[in-house]
Scaffold this motif. Structure first.
Motif, PDB file in Angstrom:
ATOM      1  N   ALA A  86       0.873  -1.176   0.000  1.00  0.00           N
ATOM      2  CA  ALA A  86       0.000   0.000   0.000  1.00  0.00           C
ATOM      3  C   ALA A  86       0.912   1.228   0.000  1.00  0.00           C
ATOM      4  O   ALA A  86       1.851   1.303   0.797  1.00  0.00           O
ATOM      5  CB  ALA A  86      -0.917   0.012   1.217  1.00  0.00           C
ATOM      6  N   VAL A  87       0.663   2.144  -0.914  1.00  0.00           N
ATOM      7  CA  VAL A  87       1.484   3.345  -1.024  1.00  0.00           C
ATOM      8  C   VAL A  87       0.611   4.566  -1.285  1.00  0.00           C
ATOM      9  O   VAL A  87      -0.534   4.450  -1.701  1.00  0.00           O
ATOM     10  CB  VAL A  87       2.542   3.224  -2.149  1.00  0.00           C
ATOM     11  N   VAL A  88       1.203   5.723  -1.037  1.00  0.00           N
ATOM     12  CA  VAL A  88       0.592   6.992  -1.386  1.00  0.00           C
ATOM     13  C   VAL A  88       1.552   7.675  -2.349  1.00  0.00           C
ATOM     14  O   VAL A  88       2.732   7.852  -2.040  1.00  0.00           O
ATOM     15  CB  VAL A  88       0.354   7.865  -0.132  1.00  0.00           C
ATOM     16  N   CYS A  89       1.035   8.033  -3.509  1.00  0.00           N
ATOM     17  CA  CYS A  89       1.828   8.728  -4.519  1.00  0.00           C
ATOM     18  C   CYS A  89       2.111  10.148  -4.017  1.00  0.00           C
ATOM     19  O   CYS A  89       1.407  10.660  -3.141  1.00  0.00           O
ATOM     20  CB  CYS A  89       1.034   8.763  -5.825  1.00  0.00           C
ATOM     21  N   ILE A  90       3.123  10.780  -4.563  1.00  0.00           N
ATOM     22  CA  ILE A  90       3.455  12.128  -4.107  1.00  0.00           C
ATOM     23  C   ILE A  90       2.322  13.129  -4.340  1.00  0.00           C
ATOM     24  O   ILE A  90       2.305  14.185  -3.728  1.00  0.00           O
ATOM     25  CB  ILE A  90       4.765  12.639  -4.734  1.00  0.00           C
ATOM     26  N   ASP A  91       1.354  12.794  -5.198  1.00  0.00           N
ATOM     27  CA  ASP A  91       0.198  13.680  -5.395  1.00  0.00           C
ATOM     28  C   ASP A  91      -0.964  13.311  -4.466  1.00  0.00           C
ATOM     29  O   ASP A  91      -2.072  13.768  -4.657  1.00  0.00           O
ATOM     30  CB  ASP A  91      -0.250  13.675  -6.856  1.00  0.00           C
TER      31      ASP A  91
END
Length: 108
Positions: free
Chosen positions: A87-92
């Motif tokens: 699970a990740v969060v993109c820089i945007d």
């Protein structure tokens, strides 16, 4: 007068090691996922679980300096099937997650 163009992206895996569905002869020492866009280090999650549901990660996941690679060391994996959950969060700020499996063969 032109209006500004907003670009929204999500980070998705470009390459996994071991790869999805791969049957490997020797257990890996780490699991690595390369992403197509940078991810936020603070929100990155990576687990490697066996059939018993136990997380085999040996320590916290690491994000590369450029934010495009997520990795985690794993203990001595026994033969069997393993599920990688990320699970990740993109820089945007867009959130993406997924999972895949790989197998460790009986031989070494």
């Amino acid at each position: 007068m032109s209006s500004p163009i907003m670009s929204w992206a999500h980070s998705f895996p470009d390459k996994e090691t071991p790869s999805a569905g791969q049957k490997i002869a020797s257990p890996p020492s780490e699991v690595v996922i390369d992403f197509d866009a940078p991810i936020e280090k603070l929100f990155a999650k990576l687990e490697v679980t066996g059939a018993d549901g136990k997380n085999e990660a040996a320590g916290a996941p690491q994000v590369s300096e450029d934010g495009r690679q997520l990795s985690v060391k794993v203990g001595a994996l026994k033969p069997g099937d393993y599920t990688v959950k990320w699970a990740v969060v993109c820089i945007d700020t867009h959130h993406t997650e997924g999972s895949y499996t790989f197998s460790v063969a009986n031989g070494s």
